[in-house]
Design an enzyme around this catalytic site. Structure first.
Site, PDB file in Angstrom:
ATOM      1  N   SER A 267       0.732  -1.175  -0.016  1.00  0.00           N
ATOM      2  CA  SER A 267       0.058   0.004   0.188  1.00  0.00           C
ATOM      3  C   SER A 267       0.698   1.254  -0.158  1.00  0.00           C
ATOM      4  O   SER A 267       2.026   1.166   0.476  1.00  0.00           O
ATOM      5  CB  SER A 267      -0.962  -0.249   1.276  1.00  0.00           C
ATOM      6  OG  SER A 267      -1.718   1.229   1.310  1.00  0.00           O
TER       7      SER A 267
ATOM      8  N   ASP B 204       4.907  -7.317   3.320  1.00  0.00           N
ATOM      9  CA  ASP B 204       3.593  -6.824   3.955  1.00  0.00           C
ATOM     10  C   ASP B 204       2.913  -7.653   4.832  1.00  0.00           C
ATOM     11  O   ASP B 204       2.839  -9.009   4.404  1.00  0.00           O
ATOM     12  CB  ASP B 204       2.766  -6.111   2.850  1.00  0.00           C
ATOM     13  CG  ASP B 204       2.111  -4.965   3.505  1.00  0.00           C
ATOM     14  OD1 ASP B 204       2.319  -3.766   3.187  1.00  0.00           O
ATOM     15  OD2 ASP B 204       1.052  -5.039   4.340  1.00  0.00           O
TER      16      ASP B 204
ATOM     17  N   ASP C  29       5.146 -10.096   9.043  1.00  0.00           N
ATOM     18  CA  ASP C  29       4.978  -8.719   9.868  1.00  0.00           C
ATOM     19  C   ASP C  29       6.232  -8.265  10.295  1.00  0.00           C
ATOM     20  O   ASP C  29       7.315  -9.174  10.860  1.00  0.00           O
ATOM     21  CB  ASP C  29       4.188  -9.550  11.385  1.00  0.00           C
ATOM     22  CG  ASP C  29       3.651  -8.439  11.957  1.00  0.00           C
ATOM     23  OD1 ASP C  29       4.325  -7.402  12.505  1.00  0.00           O
ATOM     24  OD2 ASP C  29       2.394  -8.493  12.195  1.00  0.00           O
TER      25      ASP C  29
ATOM     26  N   TYR D 106       3.428   8.265  17.800  1.00  0.00           N
ATOM     27  CA  TYR D 106       3.730   8.184  16.524  1.00  0.00           C
ATOM     28  C   TYR D 106       5.198   9.211  16.259  1.00  0.00           C
ATOM     29  O   TYR D 106       6.091   8.815  15.533  1.00  0.00           O
ATOM     30  CB  TYR D 106       2.666   8.743  15.588  1.00  0.00           C
ATOM     31  CG  TYR D 106       2.984   8.675  14.029  1.00  0.00           C
ATOM     32  CD1 TYR D 106       2.712   7.445  13.571  1.00  0.00           C
ATOM     33  CD2 TYR D 106       3.403   9.976  13.608  1.00  0.00           C
ATOM     34  CE1 TYR D 106       3.027   7.461  11.983  1.00  0.00           C
ATOM     35  CE2 TYR D 106       3.591  10.015  11.905  1.00  0.00           C
ATOM     36  CZ  TYR D 106       3.508   8.741  11.306  1.00  0.00           C
ATOM     37  OH  TYR D 106       3.862   8.775  10.042  1.00  0.00           O
TER      38      TYR D 106
ATOM     39  N   ALA E  19      -0.800  11.525  -0.066  1.00  0.00           N
ATOM     40  CA  ALA E  19      -2.087  11.061   0.000  1.00  0.00           C
ATOM     41  C   ALA E  19      -1.986   9.591  -0.213  1.00  0.00           C
ATOM     42  O   ALA E  19      -1.597   8.947  -1.296  1.00  0.00           O
ATOM     43  CB  ALA E  19      -2.706  11.701  -1.448  1.00  0.00           C
TER      44      ALA E  19
HETATM   45  N1  LIG Z   1       0.854   8.930   4.466  1.00  0.00           N
HETATM   46  C1  LIG Z   1       1.608  10.063   5.063  1.00  0.00           C
HETATM   47  O1  LIG Z   1       1.160  11.260   5.205  1.00  0.00           O
HETATM   48  C2  LIG Z   1       3.001   9.768   5.777  1.00  0.00           C
HETATM   49  C3  LIG Z   1       3.745  10.579   6.162  1.00  0.00           C
HETATM   50  C4  LIG Z   1       4.860  10.450   6.640  1.00  0.00           C
HETATM   51  C5  LIG Z   1       5.482   9.283   6.942  1.00  0.00           C
HETATM   52  N2  LIG Z   1       4.533   8.240   6.431  1.00  0.00           N
HETATM   53  C6  LIG Z   1       5.300   7.053   6.639  1.00  0.00           C
HETATM   54  O2  LIG Z   1       5.184   6.396   5.510  1.00  0.00           O
HETATM   55  C7  LIG Z   1       5.070   4.989   5.741  1.00  0.00           C
HETATM   56  C8  LIG Z   1       4.098   4.325   4.752  1.00  0.00           C
HETATM   57  O3  LIG Z   1       2.681   4.754   5.166  1.00  0.00           O
HETATM   58  P1  LIG Z   1       1.630   4.988   4.145  1.00  0.00           P
HETATM   59  O4  LIG Z   1       1.057   6.614   4.184  1.00  0.00           O
HETATM   60  O5  LIG Z   1       2.196   4.523   2.807  1.00  0.00           O
HETATM   61  O6  LIG Z   1       0.723   3.813   4.950  1.00  0.00           O
HETATM   62  P2  LIG Z   1      -0.290   2.762   4.353  1.00  0.00           P
HETATM   63  O7  LIG Z   1      -1.196   2.355   5.310  1.00  0.00           O
HETATM   64  O8  LIG Z   1      -0.845   3.179   2.839  1.00  0.00           O
HETATM   65  O9  LIG Z   1       0.846   1.333   4.233  1.00  0.00           O
HETATM   66  C9  LIG Z   1       1.382   1.027   5.303  1.00  0.00           C
HETATM   67  C10 LIG Z   1       1.758  -0.396   4.905  1.00  0.00           C
HETATM   68  O10 LIG Z   1       2.584  -0.735   5.935  1.00  0.00           O
HETATM   69  C11 LIG Z   1       1.869  -2.169   6.222  1.00  0.00           C
HETATM   70  N3  LIG Z   1       2.134  -2.546   7.684  1.00  0.00           N
HETATM   71  C12 LIG Z   1       1.599  -2.062   8.649  1.00  0.00           C
HETATM   72  N4  LIG Z   1       2.056  -2.524   9.791  1.00  0.00           N
HETATM   73  C13 LIG Z   1       2.808  -3.655   9.414  1.00  0.00           C
HETATM   74  C14 LIG Z   1       3.472  -4.637  10.144  1.00  0.00           C
HETATM   75  N5  LIG Z   1       3.640  -4.955  11.441  1.00  0.00           N
HETATM   76  N6  LIG Z   1       4.259  -5.594   9.189  1.00  0.00           N
HETATM   77  C15 LIG Z   1       4.268  -5.486   7.740  1.00  0.00           C
HETATM   78  N7  LIG Z   1       3.521  -4.607   7.216  1.00  0.00           N
HETATM   79  C16 LIG Z   1       2.935  -3.683   8.020  1.00  0.00           C
HETATM   80  C17 LIG Z   1       0.407  -2.284   5.900  1.00  0.00           C
HETATM   81  O11 LIG Z   1      -0.312  -3.177   5.563  1.00  0.00           O
HETATM   82  C18 LIG Z   1       0.457  -1.162   4.563  1.00  0.00           C
HETATM   83  O12 LIG Z   1       0.331  -1.926   3.672  1.00  0.00           O
HETATM   84  C19 LIG Z   1       4.804   4.737   7.250  1.00  0.00           C
HETATM   85  O13 LIG Z   1       5.727   4.480   8.030  1.00  0.00           O
HETATM   86  C20 LIG Z   1       4.174   6.256   7.540  1.00  0.00           C
HETATM   87  O14 LIG Z   1       4.393   6.369   8.892  1.00  0.00           O
HETATM   88  C21 LIG Z   1       3.499   8.403   5.943  1.00  0.00           C
HETATM   89  O1  LIG Z   2       3.935  11.188   9.386  1.00  0.00           O
HETATM   90  C1  LIG Z   2       3.200  12.242   9.087  1.00  0.00           C
HETATM   91  O2  LIG Z   2       3.476  13.314   9.325  1.00  0.00           O
HETATM   92  C2  LIG Z   2       1.458  11.930   8.934  1.00  0.00           C
HETATM   93  O3  LIG Z   2       0.936  12.407   8.159  1.00  0.00           O
HETATM   94  C3  LIG Z   2       1.178  10.691   9.436  1.00  0.00           C
HETATM   95  C4  LIG Z   2      -0.429  10.664   9.448  1.00  0.00           C
HETATM   96  O4  LIG Z   2      -0.709  11.293   8.528  1.00  0.00           O
HETATM   97  C5  LIG Z   2      -0.975  11.165  10.691  1.00  0.00           C
HETATM   98  O5  LIG Z   2      -0.649  10.538  11.775  1.00  0.00           O
HETATM   99  C6  LIG Z   2      -2.541  10.971  10.473  1.00  0.00           C
HETATM  100  O6  LIG Z   2      -3.090   9.956  10.714  1.00  0.00           O
END
Ligand SMILES: NC(=O)c1ccc[n+]([C@@H]2O[C@H](COP(=O)([O-])OP(=O)(O)OC[C@H]3O[C@@H](n4cnc5c(N)ncnc54)[C@H](O)[C@@H]3O)[C@@H](O)[C@H]2O)c1
Ligand SMILES: O=C(O)C(=O)C[C@H](O)[C@H](O)CO
Length: 265
Positions: free
Chosen positions: A28, A49, A76, A171, A205
């Site tokens: 994802s 994943d 995991d 977080y 997004a």
């Molecule tokens: N979306 C944002 O705004 C954002 C901003 C900054 C950082 N991040 C970071 O980016 C990374 C990806 O997030 P995303 O937004 O793509 O989220 P997402 O939910 O789309 O994807 C996260 C993926 O990680 C997998 N996952 C979660 N826990 C797991 C586990 N224990 N073992 C194996 N897989 C696991 C989920 O199944 C999912 O497929 C995360 O570390 C998140 O904290 C996201």
């Molecule tokens: O890592 C960030 O800055 C995020 O944006 C994470 C998520 O968006 C935030 O925790 C809201 O679920």
């Protein structure tokens, strides 16, 4: 300058042909799109994943269209044993591991004074310990085959600033931990051929931010960001390719903010 002495080939710096990568969170969002992008740059990619729906299969189907190979691994990141097995399978089926992106992560919110201990611990186990376990398994392989390696951990701007209006002390702390853990591992392995860097995305997004209940929050995110929009997942691919490839051969221990300017304000 003597032109004959110049051996620069800039496009080749970004070429990942024939290299093997492992990406966690590849079912994802950010991890999925980075895995796709690495394949477009020539890499074979192991997709890790915990999802059991069609997330990994979708990533694999895209990669198949690029002509590169992929491997779907349900694991995991809180299990060191599962990660060791994932790396072993990757090397057996795709070849020596040279690159890794650790993107698996979760987010949730609760006021600090009300947060149950298990909510805190579950997030820490995935976001921080999971990154350590992933790097540990990946680096053990990279150290043993001696071909070197580059690891990119997905942290967050939340490891640098506090997101206004989001009650997520766990977080934010986990992401600050990922940034500093990455620097620490970079220094442990600096003389053994492994580079470790992190990317700190701003609001992006993905399903993490596009849940229906997040609609109001998403507008806030956009208005708080100098570029006035969230990032698309595509915008995380270039930074990841840069940090994984020879284009960043002198970078280690770097945290690359990709945040639309957010941390400037
Ligand atoms: N979306 C944002 O705004 C954002 C901003 C900054 C950082 N991040 C970071 O980016 C990374 C990806 O997030 P995303 O937004 O793509 O989220 P997402 O939910 O789309 O994807 C996260 C993926 O990680 C997998 N996952 C979660 N826990 C797991 C586990 N224990 N073992 C194996 N897989 C696991 C989920 O199944 C999912 O497929 C995360 O570390 C998140 O904290 C996201
Ligand atoms: O890592 C960030 O800055 C995020 O944006 C994470 C998520 O968006 C935030 O925790 C809201 O679920």
């Amino acid at each position: 300058m003597n032109d004959a002495a110049i051996s620069l080939n800039a496009p080749a710096l970004f070429d990942l042909s024939g290299r093997v990568a492992l990406v966690t969170g590849a079912g994802s969002g950010i991890g999925q799109r980075i895995a796709m992008g690495l394949a477009q740059c020539g890499a074979d990619v192991a997709l890790v994943d915990r999802r059991t729906d069609d997330g990994l299969a979708n990533t694999a189907a895209f990669i198949a269209q690029t002509g590169r190979r992929s491997l779907q691994i349900a694991a995991d990141v809180t299990s060191g044993e599962a990660l060791e097995e994932a790396v072993t399978r990757t090397e057996a089926e795709l070849g020596p591991l040279r690159m890794a992106v650790n993107a698996a992560g979760i987010a949730n919110a609760e006021r600090c004074e009300d947060m149950p201990e298990d909510q805190y611990q579950t997030l820490m186990d995935i976001n921080m310990k999971g990154v350590w376990l992933s790097c540990k398994a990946e680096a053990r392989a990279m150290l043993s085959h001696g071909k070197g390696g580059s690891i990119v951990n997905i942290a967050s701007m939340s490891g640098v600033i506090v997101n206004r209006g989001l009650n997520q002390v766990h977080y934010n702390a986990s992401k600050a931990g990922v940034i500093h853990m990455s620097k620490s591992m970079a220094m442990e392995w600096v003389d053994r051929g492994i580079r470790v860097n992190s990317i700190s995305p701003g609001y992006t997004a993905t399903p993490m931010n596009t849940r229906p209940e997040m609609v109001h929050q998403t507008r806030e995110f956009e208005s708080q960001t100098p570029m006035q929009r969230m990032a698309s997942v595509d915008e995380m691919v270039g930074p990841a390719v840069f940090l994984l490839s020879d284009a960043s051969s002198y970078c280690t221990g770097v945290d690359l903010l990709v945040d639309g300017g957010f941390c400037c304000w």
